[in-house]
Enzyme design. Structure first.
Site, PDB file in Angstrom:
ATOM      1  N   LYS A   1       0.833  -1.193   0.000  1.00 35.22           N
ATOM      2  CA  LYS A   1       0.000   0.000   0.000  1.00 35.22           C
ATOM      3  C   LYS A   1       0.875   1.253   0.000  1.00 35.22           C
ATOM      4  CE  LYS A   1       0.488   2.072   3.381  1.00 35.22           C
ATOM      5  NZ  LYS A   1       1.656   2.682   4.091  1.00 35.22           N
TER       6      LYS A   1
ATOM      7  N   TYR B   1      -4.874   4.119   5.706  1.00 37.69           N
ATOM      8  CA  TYR B   1      -5.455   3.425   6.872  1.00 37.69           C
ATOM      9  C   TYR B   1      -6.700   4.173   7.355  1.00 37.69           C
ATOM     10  CZ  TYR B   1      -1.247   0.628   7.102  1.00 37.69           C
ATOM     11  OH  TYR B   1      -0.233  -0.243   6.786  1.00 37.69           O
TER      12      TYR B   1
HETATM   13  P1  NAD Z   1      12.253   1.508   2.970  1.00 41.77           P
HETATM   14  O1  NAD Z   1      12.761   2.852   2.606  1.00 41.77           O
HETATM   15  O2  NAD Z   1      12.676   0.960   4.269  1.00 41.77           O
HETATM   16  O3  NAD Z   1      12.679   0.456   1.848  1.00 41.77           O
HETATM   17  C1  NAD Z   1      12.558   0.759   0.480  1.00 41.77           C
HETATM   18  C2  NAD Z   1      13.338  -0.266  -0.320  1.00 41.77           C
HETATM   19  O4  NAD Z   1      13.259   0.105  -1.691  1.00 41.77           O
HETATM   20  C3  NAD Z   1      14.832  -0.316   0.042  1.00 41.77           C
HETATM   21  O5  NAD Z   1      15.250  -1.646   0.036  1.00 41.77           O
HETATM   22  C4  NAD Z   1      15.497   0.456  -1.085  1.00 41.77           C
HETATM   23  O6  NAD Z   1      16.822   0.027  -1.334  1.00 41.77           O
HETATM   24  C5  NAD Z   1      14.593   0.136  -2.241  1.00 41.77           C
HETATM   25  N1  NAD Z   1      14.627   1.136  -3.310  1.00 41.77           N
HETATM   26  C6  NAD Z   1      14.726   0.853  -4.617  1.00 41.77           C
HETATM   27  N2  NAD Z   1      14.759   1.976  -5.348  1.00 41.77           N
HETATM   28  C7  NAD Z   1      14.704   2.999  -4.480  1.00 41.77           C
HETATM   29  C8  NAD Z   1      14.714   4.414  -4.628  1.00 41.77           C
HETATM   30  N3  NAD Z   1      14.771   4.992  -5.835  1.00 41.77           N
HETATM   31  N4  NAD Z   1      14.643   5.168  -3.514  1.00 41.77           N
HETATM   32  C9  NAD Z   1      14.545   4.605  -2.307  1.00 41.77           C
HETATM   33  N5  NAD Z   1      14.520   3.270  -2.079  1.00 41.77           N
HETATM   34  C10 NAD Z   1      14.618   2.478  -3.173  1.00 41.77           C
HETATM   35  O7  NAD Z   1      10.681   1.547   2.838  1.00 41.77           O
HETATM   36  P2  NAD Z   1       9.635   0.564   3.513  1.00 41.77           P
HETATM   37  O8  NAD Z   1       9.182   1.150   4.801  1.00 41.77           O
HETATM   38  O9  NAD Z   1      10.137  -0.804   3.495  1.00 41.77           O
HETATM   39  O10 NAD Z   1       8.381   0.742   2.507  1.00 41.77           O
HETATM   40  C11 NAD Z   1       8.315   0.063   1.264  1.00 41.77           C
HETATM   41  C12 NAD Z   1       6.847  -0.048   0.823  1.00 41.77           C
HETATM   42  O11 NAD Z   1       6.152  -0.781   1.802  1.00 41.77           O
HETATM   43  C13 NAD Z   1       6.130   1.285   0.701  1.00 41.77           C
HETATM   44  O12 NAD Z   1       5.235   1.250  -0.381  1.00 41.77           O
HETATM   45  C14 NAD Z   1       5.353   1.410   1.993  1.00 41.77           C
HETATM   46  O13 NAD Z   1       4.164   2.178   1.881  1.00 41.77           O
HETATM   47  C15 NAD Z   1       5.034  -0.037   2.279  1.00 41.77           C
HETATM   48  N6  NAD Z   1       4.868  -0.292   3.721  1.00 41.77           N
HETATM   49  C16 NAD Z   1       3.746  -0.907   4.134  1.00 41.77           C
HETATM   50  C17 NAD Z   1       3.534  -1.160   5.471  1.00 41.77           C
HETATM   51  C18 NAD Z   1       2.295  -1.878   5.915  1.00 41.77           C
HETATM   52  O14 NAD Z   1       2.034  -1.906   7.116  1.00 41.77           O
HETATM   53  N7  NAD Z   1       1.549  -2.495   5.010  1.00 41.77           N
HETATM   54  C19 NAD Z   1       4.489  -0.748   6.402  1.00 41.77           C
HETATM   55  C20 NAD Z   1       5.646  -0.140   5.950  1.00 41.77           C
HETATM   56  C21 NAD Z   1       5.834   0.085   4.597  1.00 41.77           C
END
Ligand code: NAD
Length: 378
Positions: free
Chosen positions: A138, A224
């Site tokens: 999401k 949410y």
């Molecule tokens: P994060 O920043 O911790 O991780 C992002 C990942 O994408 C990293 O591994 C990074 O290396 C990679 N990536 C690839 N290209 C990139 C770029 N151009 N810039 C930045 N990062 C890049 O983020 P996250 O918290 O893991 O979130 C990732 C996704 O998951 C998002 O869409 C977020 O909304 C979703 N999410 C959902 C929940 C949930 O409860 N459902 C919780 C957290 C995150």
């Protein structure tokens, strides 16, 4: 065990799962079998950031119907760390460039896209093109147009699609949906829903970059409060009006800081939601004709906590929501159980997100919503 229709059976066979595995037989020695039991579907996580690292991978150790089979990462140093920690075969490790060759790998049944929001559509469409079922985090994408493109790609490829709405598999969510459906506290008249936290981290993070995130609090936590407003009321909204507030423009240069919105529902109920990257909020309260029910916290990783006007505490044993969510999707694929978070639900929420941004751009003007024919159960 539910019997398979010929269609389910052929579709699943197309994904490289043996009949004996599906039917609980013991002959699991197909050419692509790993030491994992093939009754479980193999998931490949795309993007090994904080959500994959601290929530999804540990949750995949608790799932019954799927397991962590592969990874897709743009950071070569992560490959060995994950391979060693989770015993992932080298042939199931991909980078963003060779990702499409995953089509040839029958050990991967589901691709789970966990990248910055603007990359969801590209990787979900490529996953579908590779013949893999898709879970897209999401918000599903950063526009309704992109949601449509993902849905179309999955339909054309004959693969299943789900959005990473873990709350849809949470027992507390199911319980409040039951209150609404059974009118346990009468008709819902007013819902209040908050989802936010205070962001003070790296100002260069992707969530503050509009090109990568598509928006601020609304794209992140706002989905949410949209979801809780809807299931706390039991209906899709018929209109929305919204306002935006900014107190730290030097930090939130490109993305929204705090948004409030008011929904009208065809039932006559109204809802107020707040989402923020500068205020904490984690609550759903539904005020009904004969009482109320409330969840607070309402959408964090748990345990969730709930109360009702008759003095009861809503309480369930804590299980990782992400494990429940991924098992729900695996069961949908294997057994034809309902898809609790289909792509159309992600698209519905993006229609609402776009209407909220439009309302703000038009000074809070009410936007009418036509969500009746989407076939989405609130
Ligand atoms: P994060 O920043 O911790 O991780 C992002 C990942 O994408 C990293 O591994 C990074 O290396 C990679 N990536 C690839 N290209 C990139 C770029 N151009 N810039 C930045 N990062 C890049 O983020 P996250 O918290 O893991 O979130 C990732 C996704 O998951 C998002 O869409 C977020 O909304 C979703 N999410 C959902 C929940 C949930 O409860 N459902 C919780 C957290 C995150």
């Amino acid at each position: 065990m539910k019997l398979f229709s010929r269609r389910d059976f052929s579709a699943t066979m197309g994904k490289g799962i043996t009949a004996t595995a599906l039917l609980g037989g013991t002959s699991l020695a197909c050419a692509n079998s790993t030491k994992q039991d093939k009754k479980k579907l193999g998931i490949a996580l795309v993007g090994l950031g904080s959500y994959s690292t601290y929530q999804l991978a540990p949750s995949l150790q608790d799932t019954e119907h799927c397991y962590l089979a592969g990874i897709v990462t743009g950071t070569p140093e992560k490959e060995k760390v994950w391979q060693d920690k989770y015993d992932i075969p080298s042939k199931n490790i991909y980078n963003y460039e060779n990702f499409d060759t995953i089509a040839k790998n029958d050990a991967i049944d589901i691709v789970y896209v966990v990248l910055p929001n603007s990359m969801h559509a590209d990787f979900s469409i490529r996953a579908a093109g590779a013949g893999k079922h898709v879970i897209c985090e999401k918000p599903m994408a950063i526009s309704v147009e992109e949601c449509d493109a993902i849905i179309k790609a999955c339909k054309e490829a004959g693969v299943k699609l789900s959005v990473g709405y873990r709350m849809q598999s949470d027992p507390y969510t199911k319980e409040v949906k039951k209150y609404v459906a059974e009118k346990t506290f009468g008709d819902v008249h007013f819902v209040s829903s908050d989802a936010g936290y205070i962001s003070r981290g790296n100002p260069n993070q992707w969530r503050l970059n509009k090109k990568l995130s598509g928006g601020g609090a609304l794209m992140n936590m706002g989905v949410y409060s949209i979801q809780t407003s809807i299931y706390g009321c039991g209906s899709n909204p018929s209109s929305v009006s919204a306002q935006e507030f900014s107190t730290r423009p030097e930090y939130f240069k490109e993305t929204d800081e705090t948004i409030t919105a008011q929904f009208e529902f065809p039932t006559g109920a109204v809802a107020h939601m707040m989402t923020s990257h500068n205020a904490n909020g984690n609550r759903l309260k539904s005020h009904c004709s004969k009482g109320w029910f409330e969840l607070e916290p309402a959408h964090s990783y748990g345990p969730i906590s709930g109360r009702t006007s008759n003095g009861n505490v809503i309480s369930f044993p804590h299980k990782r929501q992400q494990a429940l969510q991924m098992d729900d999707f695996a069961k949908h694929i294997l057994l034809g159980t309902p898809n609790v978070a289909p792509g159309e639900m992600g698209k519905r929420d993006m229609i609402i997100v776009e209407a909220i941004y439009r309302s703000i751009a038009e000074g809070g003007k009410k936007q009418m919503l036509d969500l009746g024919n989407m076939g989405i159960v609130p």
